[in-house]
Design a protein around this motif. Sequence first.
Motif, mmCIF file in Angstrom:
data_model
loop_
_atom_site.group_PDB
_atom_site.id
_atom_site.type_symbol
_atom_site.label_atom_id
_atom_site.label_comp_id
_atom_site.label_asym_id
_atom_site.label_seq_id
_atom_site.Cartn_x
_atom_site.Cartn_y
_atom_site.Cartn_z
ATOM 1 N N TYR A 208 0.827 -1.204 0.000
ATOM 2 C CA TYR A 208 0.000 0.000 0.000
ATOM 3 C C TYR A 208 0.863 1.256 0.000
ATOM 4 C CZ TYR A 208 -3.481 3.372 1.676
ATOM 5 O OH TYR A 208 -4.310 4.466 1.812
ATOM 6 N N CYS A 209 1.874 1.276 0.828
ATOM 7 C CA CYS A 209 2.755 2.445 0.889
ATOM 8 C C CYS A 209 3.597 2.577 -0.382
ATOM 9 C CB CYS A 209 3.656 2.354 2.122
ATOM 10 S SG CYS A 209 2.758 2.512 3.686
ATOM 11 N N GLU A 210 3.929 1.444 -0.993
ATOM 12 C CA GLU A 210 4.665 1.518 -2.261
ATOM 13 C C GLU A 210 3.816 2.177 -3.347
ATOM 14 O OE1 GLU A 210 5.911 -2.374 -3.288
ATOM 15 O OE2 GLU A 210 7.385 -2.553 -1.663
ATOM 16 N N VAL A 211 2.524 1.842 -3.392
ATOM 17 C CA VAL A 211 1.629 2.460 -4.375
ATOM 18 C C VAL A 211 1.499 3.959 -4.101
ATOM 19 C CG1 VAL A 211 -0.724 2.493 -5.280
ATOM 20 C CG2 VAL A 211 0.377 0.315 -4.765
ATOM 21 N N LEU A 212 1.405 4.320 -2.826
ATOM 22 C CA LEU A 212 1.334 5.733 -2.478
ATOM 23 C C LEU A 212 2.593 6.472 -2.943
ATOM 24 C CD1 LEU A 212 -0.134 5.642 1.161
ATOM 25 C CD2 LEU A 212 -1.306 6.362 -0.912
ATOM 26 N N GLU A 213 3.731 5.849 -2.729
ATOM 27 C CA GLU A 213 5.006 6.472 -3.094
ATOM 28 C C GLU A 213 5.133 6.674 -4.598
ATOM 29 O OE1 GLU A 213 8.647 8.179 -2.577
ATOM 30 O OE2 GLU A 213 7.583 7.285 -0.868
ATOM 31 N N ASP A 215 2.648 6.482 -7.019
ATOM 32 C CA ASP A 215 1.543 7.055 -7.807
ATOM 33 C C ASP A 215 0.791 8.166 -7.100
ATOM 34 O OD1 ASP A 215 -0.170 6.369 -10.416
ATOM 35 O OD2 ASP A 215 -1.547 6.846 -8.790
ATOM 36 N N ARG A 216 0.348 7.924 -5.862
ATOM 37 C CA ARG A 216 -0.541 8.881 -5.217
ATOM 38 C C ARG A 216 0.172 10.174 -4.823
ATOM 39 N NH1 ARG A 216 -3.223 6.692 -7.832
ATOM 40 N NH2 ARG A 216 -4.804 5.131 -7.404
ATOM 41 N N LEU A 217 1.348 10.079 -4.259
ATOM 42 C CA LEU A 217 2.052 11.299 -3.860
ATOM 43 C C LEU A 217 2.397 12.173 -5.070
ATOM 44 C CD1 LEU A 217 4.386 10.151 -0.936
ATOM 45 C CD2 LEU A 217 2.060 11.053 -0.863
ATOM 46 N N PRO A 218 2.913 11.603 -6.177
ATOM 47 C CA PRO A 218 3.134 12.449 -7.364
ATOM 48 C C PRO A 218 1.842 13.079 -7.894
ATOM 49 C CG PRO A 218 4.377 10.419 -7.541
ATOM 50 C CD PRO A 218 3.486 10.268 -6.347
ATOM 51 N N PHE A 219 0.746 12.313 -7.867
ATOM 52 C CA PHE A 219 -0.544 12.858 -8.315
ATOM 53 C C PHE A 219 -0.968 14.028 -7.444
ATOM 54 C CE2 PHE A 219 -5.182 12.711 -7.474
ATOM 55 C CZ PHE A 219 -5.627 13.184 -8.706
ATOM 56 N N ALA A 220 -0.832 13.894 -6.132
ATOM 57 C CA ALA A 220 -1.209 14.968 -5.217
ATOM 58 C C ALA A 220 -0.315 16.186 -5.386
ATOM 59 C CB ALA A 220 -1.156 14.465 -3.779
ATOM 60 N N ASN A 245 2.858 5.603 10.338
ATOM 61 C CA ASN A 245 4.227 6.126 10.493
ATOM 62 C C ASN A 245 4.802 6.560 9.150
ATOM 63 O OD1 ASN A 245 4.131 5.623 13.256
ATOM 64 N ND2 ASN A 245 4.997 3.554 13.027
ATOM 65 N N TRP A 246 4.495 5.803 8.100
ATOM 66 C CA TRP A 246 5.014 6.155 6.776
ATOM 67 C C TRP A 246 4.416 7.478 6.308
ATOM 68 C CZ3 TRP A 246 3.252 7.196 1.926
ATOM 69 C CH2 TRP A 246 4.183 7.144 0.879
ATOM 70 N N LEU A 247 3.103 7.651 6.504
ATOM 71 C CA LEU A 247 2.464 8.908 6.112
ATOM 72 C C LEU A 247 3.037 10.086 6.901
ATOM 73 C CD1 LEU A 247 -1.259 7.730 5.853
ATOM 74 C CD2 LEU A 247 0.238 8.350 3.958
ATOM 75 N N SER A 248 3.293 9.862 8.191
ATOM 76 C CA SER A 248 3.865 10.939 9.001
ATOM 77 C C SER A 248 5.260 11.294 8.530
ATOM 78 C CB SER A 248 3.891 10.518 10.479
ATOM 79 O OG SER A 248 2.580 10.285 10.963
ATOM 80 N N SER A 249 6.039 10.278 8.133
ATOM 81 C CA SER A 249 7.405 10.550 7.663
ATOM 82 C C SER A 249 7.404 11.344 6.359
ATOM 83 C CB SER A 249 8.157 9.233 7.476
ATOM 84 O OG SER A 249 7.601 8.473 6.412
#
Length: 331
Positions: A208-213, A215-220, A245-249
């Motif tokens: 889940y965090c890999e997908v956020l890293e 795709d989602r963070l660049p999109f945002a 913790n990952w989101l906070s970092s």
Amino acid sequence: MPRRKLLSDFEKGQIVAMKQECLSVCEIARTLSRSPGAVHNFLNHPKRVDGRKSTRNATKISKKQTQLLLRDASKGEKSCRELKVSLEIDVGVRRIQQILRDAPHFKYKKMLLRPQMLQRHKSARLEWSKKMLENRNAFWRGVIFSDEKKFNLDGPDGLACYWHDLRRKEQVFSTRHQGESLMLWGAISCYGPSHLVRVDGNIDCTLYCEVLEEDRLPFAADTFGEEWTFQQNGASCHRSNYTKNWLSSKNVKWLGWLAKSPDLNIIEIVWGLLARRVYRHGRQFCNLKDLADRIIDCWSSSSEEYLNKLYESIPRRLVEVLEKKGGRTKY
């Protein structure tokens, strides 16, 4: 119109004799100048007095019993057979069904499928809605809503509805049960949808965090820059300490979501519209590639104007939660 005279014993004997000679019902009726229905009823029920259908059950239920029946049936808790037993009504189950069908305010329909909502869920929705109403529209326009959706080759639940012309042959929807499906994860903003990400197998907090890293963070970042809030539902991989913790970092602000509240999550509306477009006219797909291509085409066509209307509806949804005391809304 007056009823015809009863069948005499002589006529009954003639009917039995002609039937033994293999004459048809219509031939017997013409010979005796009787209706085919009277002959047919006598042959099926020879012990009846006149060979006519009995109507004694049609008027056996009183007006008071009918009122009790309608009042008890309106609770939606009992079947017709259970209503007959509990109210001690001396008529058949079919007669009870007929009474309910004839009532203008009753309609036999399939029960809606919705998540079970307990009082603790309602209380949590009520408090959360009060808190969220303090935010202005500018806050919601900076929220990215995300969720996952499963698509199969035959369509959602293999169901297809249409308006049937009773003069034509019924259409048939054939399911193949191939077992192939796509799990896609997407997000929306008030400016448009993100890319769809295919998820193979079960997703854990690491994936889940890999997908956020990726795709989602660049999109945002491309959409809002640094000021934005990420919404996610209450799935276990979303609520894990690893994910938090990952989101906070990454200095990501996230908006937790309530249980049993799909009516407040506007991306659920987008998924529903997407499914109707993908499977329009009962369309089925032969392979996952064709299905994926169709989904991507329909997903990318979500207009900014349509998404803005969904974002503008969020305060109205929260107000209706307060009006319903935490209950379900019309959305």
